[in-house]
Design an enzyme around this catalytic site. Sequence first.
Site, short mmCIF file in Angstrom:
data_model
loop_
_atom_site.label_atom_id
_atom_site.label_comp_id
_atom_site.label_asym_id
_atom_site.label_seq_id
_atom_site.Cartn_x
_atom_site.Cartn_y
_atom_site.Cartn_z
CB SER A 24 -0.94 0.01 1.22
OG SER A 24 -0.21 -0.17 2.42
CG HIS A 74 -1.37 3.71 4.41
ND1 HIS A 74 -2.10 3.13 5.41
CD2 HIS A 74 -0.81 2.69 3.71
CE1 HIS A 74 -2.00 1.82 5.32
NE2 HIS A 74 -1.21 1.52 4.30
#
Length: 265
Positions: A41, A247
């Site tokens: 990711s 993230h």
Amino acid sequence: MRITRTHVIAAFVAVAASAGIAAPAIAADTAVGKYVALGDSYASGLGAGGYIDDDCKRSSNAYAQLWANDHAPSAFEFVACSGAQTADVVANQVGVITEDTELVTIAIGGNDAGFADVMTDCNLGSDDACVTRNQEAQAFAQAELPGRLDGVYAEIRNRAPSARVIVVGYPRIYTLDGDCSVGLSETKRTAINQSADVLADVISARTAAAGFEFLDGRTAFAGHEICAPGDDWWLNSVTFPISESYHPNAAGQSGYHAALVGMTG
């Protein structure tokens, strides 16, 4: 050393300059060969928005896509996928690498070590539980992850013996003693950053053993972690959708891109 089109062009420009001759403009797509972007990711761009793939959360803001936009490689295979582990890279991603591949980037290993679970446990549990879970992840990273990374890196090299391979590392998540007045305790933040350091140490060591290059995410994101002064954070804190938490945001992916350009030109 393998002579690439980039070397030839650079040599021509140098000779032309020494002779006082103006070198003609050369389009980027004549200078850059095939580029393959692998990973999880952090490589796909989850958290940065602008998704061009719903399943893998590949983002138009991901560092790989930004680099390809700038350099116009002769071919671009963007196969990084959110949730990927090392086994997924071998099973589902490396197949796009061919002998003519000139550049490979990869960010992988965090999911193998269970760092998504680490962040969940640290948000829901006590300080002691968070520290213990981080210690478990660190032990796995030190004992089990090296062999898994070696397998991935060997597969890449076997498929593209002459490719330049850049392994993209993960950043620290927090600025310690920073500007956050709420959220996780400093004990939890310290434990999480220690895990980031262990992961970076393991990945960089295996990268060097494979003869690849390491882009240190800790350096790239320095001063832009969660809780950094000025709120110029390159990482999402807890957010919605929850999968985007912890993230890189679009600014973080741009920071990775800048670091990658710094290595490749």
